[in-house]
Design a protein around this motif. Structure first.
Motif, PDB file in Angstrom:
ATOM      1  N   MET A 109       0.671  -1.226   0.026  1.00  0.00           N
ATOM      2  CA  MET A 109      -0.070  -0.016   0.089  1.00  0.00           C
ATOM      3  C   MET A 109       0.771   1.270   0.091  1.00  0.00           C
ATOM      4  SD  MET A 109      -2.890  -1.230  -0.219  1.00  0.00           S
ATOM      5  CE  MET A 109      -3.692   0.085  -0.144  1.00  0.00           C
ATOM      6  N   PHE A 110       2.220   1.128   0.225  1.00  0.00           N
ATOM      7  CA  PHE A 110       2.938   2.374   0.047  1.00  0.00           C
ATOM      8  C   PHE A 110       2.963   2.871  -1.318  1.00  0.00           C
ATOM      9  CE2 PHE A 110       4.411   1.775   4.141  1.00  0.00           C
ATOM     10  CZ  PHE A 110       5.399   0.664   4.228  1.00  0.00           C
ATOM     11  N   SER A 163      12.699  11.484  -5.183  1.00  0.00           N
ATOM     12  CA  SER A 163      11.511  10.765  -4.668  1.00  0.00           C
ATOM     13  C   SER A 163      10.875   9.846  -5.961  1.00  0.00           C
ATOM     14  CB  SER A 163      10.545  11.532  -3.885  1.00  0.00           C
ATOM     15  OG  SER A 163       9.910  12.630  -4.950  1.00  0.00           O
ATOM     16  N   ILE A 164       9.758   9.177  -5.764  1.00  0.00           N
ATOM     17  CA  ILE A 164       9.489   8.426  -6.575  1.00  0.00           C
ATOM     18  C   ILE A 164       7.967   7.842  -6.445  1.00  0.00           C
ATOM     19  CG2 ILE A 164      10.121   6.111  -6.482  1.00  0.00           C
ATOM     20  CD1 ILE A 164      10.397   5.592  -9.506  1.00  0.00           C
ATOM     21  N   SER A 165       6.975   8.256  -7.275  1.00  0.00           N
ATOM     22  CA  SER A 165       5.644   7.627  -7.201  1.00  0.00           C
ATOM     23  C   SER A 165       5.608   6.384  -7.533  1.00  0.00           C
ATOM     24  CB  SER A 165       4.509   8.503  -7.898  1.00  0.00           C
ATOM     25  OG  SER A 165       3.278   7.948  -8.026  1.00  0.00           O
ATOM     26  N   ARG A 178       5.751   5.939   2.014  1.00  0.00           N
ATOM     27  CA  ARG A 178       4.663   6.717   2.566  1.00  0.00           C
ATOM     28  C   ARG A 178       3.321   5.850   2.543  1.00  0.00           C
ATOM     29  NH1 ARG A 178       2.279  11.999  -0.569  1.00  0.00           N
ATOM     30  NH2 ARG A 178       1.208  10.714  -1.922  1.00  0.00           N
ATOM     31  N   GLU A 179       2.688   5.667   3.569  1.00  0.00           N
ATOM     32  CA  GLU A 179       1.494   5.151   3.550  1.00  0.00           C
ATOM     33  C   GLU A 179       0.526   6.042   4.094  1.00  0.00           C
ATOM     34  OE1 GLU A 179       1.572   1.951   6.306  1.00  0.00           O
ATOM     35  OE2 GLU A 179       2.271   3.086   8.157  1.00  0.00           O
ATOM     36  N   TYR A 231       5.010   8.240   7.368  1.00  0.00           N
ATOM     37  CA  TYR A 231       6.502   7.766   6.603  1.00  0.00           C
ATOM     38  C   TYR A 231       7.397   7.110   7.334  1.00  0.00           C
ATOM     39  CZ  TYR A 231       5.107  11.595   3.339  1.00  0.00           C
ATOM     40  OH  TYR A 231       4.741  12.377   2.223  1.00  0.00           O
ATOM     41  N   ILE A 232       7.725   5.615   6.555  1.00  0.00           N
ATOM     42  CA  ILE A 232       8.326   4.450   7.350  1.00  0.00           C
ATOM     43  C   ILE A 232       9.623   4.812   6.735  1.00  0.00           C
ATOM     44  CG2 ILE A 232       8.462   2.328   7.970  1.00  0.00           C
ATOM     45  CD1 ILE A 232       5.689   3.648   8.732  1.00  0.00           C
ATOM     46  N   PHE A 233      10.902   4.921   7.609  1.00  0.00           N
ATOM     47  CA  PHE A 233      12.158   4.821   7.110  1.00  0.00           C
ATOM     48  C   PHE A 233      12.891   3.595   7.332  1.00  0.00           C
ATOM     49  CE2 PHE A 233      13.339   9.432   6.307  1.00  0.00           C
ATOM     50  CZ  PHE A 233      12.261  10.017   6.858  1.00  0.00           C
TER      51      PHE A 233
END
Lengths: 114, 115
Positions: A29-30, A49-51, A93-94, A102-104
Motif C-alpha cells: 500500500m506504500f 522521490s518516486i511515485s 509513505r502510507e 513515513y516509514i524509514f
C-alpha cells in the motif's frame, strides 16, 4: 517488524564508479518513496522521490528505480563523488492525504573512496 | 529562508527525569513531524502535528507526547526517561505542493543522552 529494509549497513565505492543503494519493503500500500542523505551532526536532506505509478525518476547524478512486483527500490549515483559519502535512508509513505505516515529504513552508510 | 531549527542540540538527563525538546519549522510549513533515530533502528516516526492538532502517531508509549503552537512551533516531551530513550530526535517540517509532490525538511536534531 521492519516494513522498510535496507539490508546493507555499509557500502564502499571508488570515486567515479556507480553506487547502488537498495531498499526493500513489505507493504504493497506504500504509494510514494523517498531517499534522504544524512551527514553527521546534520538532519537528513531530501534527495529524490518516486511515485508508485512510475518505475524510474532521474535527477542529475541520482536515479531511483522502483520494481513494484519485487517491492524493491534502488538509488543509483553516477558518477560517485567523495562528497556523496553519507548515510542514505529510504522512506515509504502510507496512508491518505492528511494522515500520511513515513516509514524509514535503517540506513546505508556510503563511503566513496578517492 | 531559514531552515528547521531545534533546541537544544545536546542534552544529558538522568533516568526518571523528563525532557522537553523544541522545534521551529520553516516559515509557512504547518506540518511538524518528530522522529527518533537510534543505531540499527533508523528513523522511527513519533507523531505529526498540523495546525496545532496531532494528526498521526507512531508506536511509542504514552511517555512521549507533543504539542504544536499557533505559530507552528512544536515541542516534544518525554517523561520518566529510560536509558533506551537515548537517541537523536529529529524534527521535520513539511508541506504538500501542487500536484501532490511532498517536501520535507529536517532539522539538525537534538542528541539526548540518558544516564
Amino acid at each position: 517488524d521492519q516494513q522498510v529494509k535496507q539490508n546493507s549497513p555499509s557500502l564502499s565505492v571508488q570515486e567515479g564508479r556507480i553506487s547502488i543503494l537498495n531498499c526493500d519493503y513489505t507493504n504493497s500500500m506504500f504509494d510514494y518513496f523517498l531517499w534522504y542523505k544524512k551527514y553527521p551532526a546534520e538532519g537528513p536532506t531530501f534527495l529524490i522521490s518516486i511515485s508508485s505509478i512510475k518505475d524510474k525518476n532521474e535527477d542529475g547524478r541520482f536515479t531511483v528505480f522502483l520494481n513494484k512486483s519485487a517491492k524493491h527500490l534502488s538509488l543509483h549515483i553516477v558518477p560517485s563523488q567523495p562528497g556523496d559519502s553519507a548515510v542514505y535512508f529510504c522512506a515509504a509513505r502510507e496512508g491518505q492525504s492528511g494522515t500520511y505516515k513515513y516509514i524509514f529504513g535503517t540506513g546505508t552508510r556510503l563511503k566513496v573512496l578517492a | 529562508k531559514a531552515g528547521v531549527t531545534q533546541t537544544p542540540r545536546y542534552l544529558i538527563k538522568t533516568r526518571g527525569q523528563q525532557v522537553t525538546l523544541s522545534c521551529s519549522p520553516i516559515s509557512g510549513h504547518r506540518s511538524v513531524s518528530w522522529y527518533q533515530q537510534t543505531p540499527g533502528q533508523g528513523l522511527q516516526f513519533l507523531f505529526e502535528y498540523f495546525s496545532e492538532t496531532q494528526r498521526n502517531k507512531g508506536n511509542f508509549p504514552g511517555r512521549f507526547s507533543g504539542r504544536q503552537f499557533s505559530n507552528s512551533r512544536s515541542e516534544m516531551n518525554v517523561s520518566t526517561l529510560e536509558l533506551g530513550d537515548s537517541a537523536l530526535y529529529l524534527c521535520a517540517s513539511s508541506r504538500t505542493l501542487a500536484g501532490g509532490l511532498y517536501e520535507q525538511y529536517f532539522g539538525p536534531g537534538t542528541r539526548l543522552t540518558v544516564t
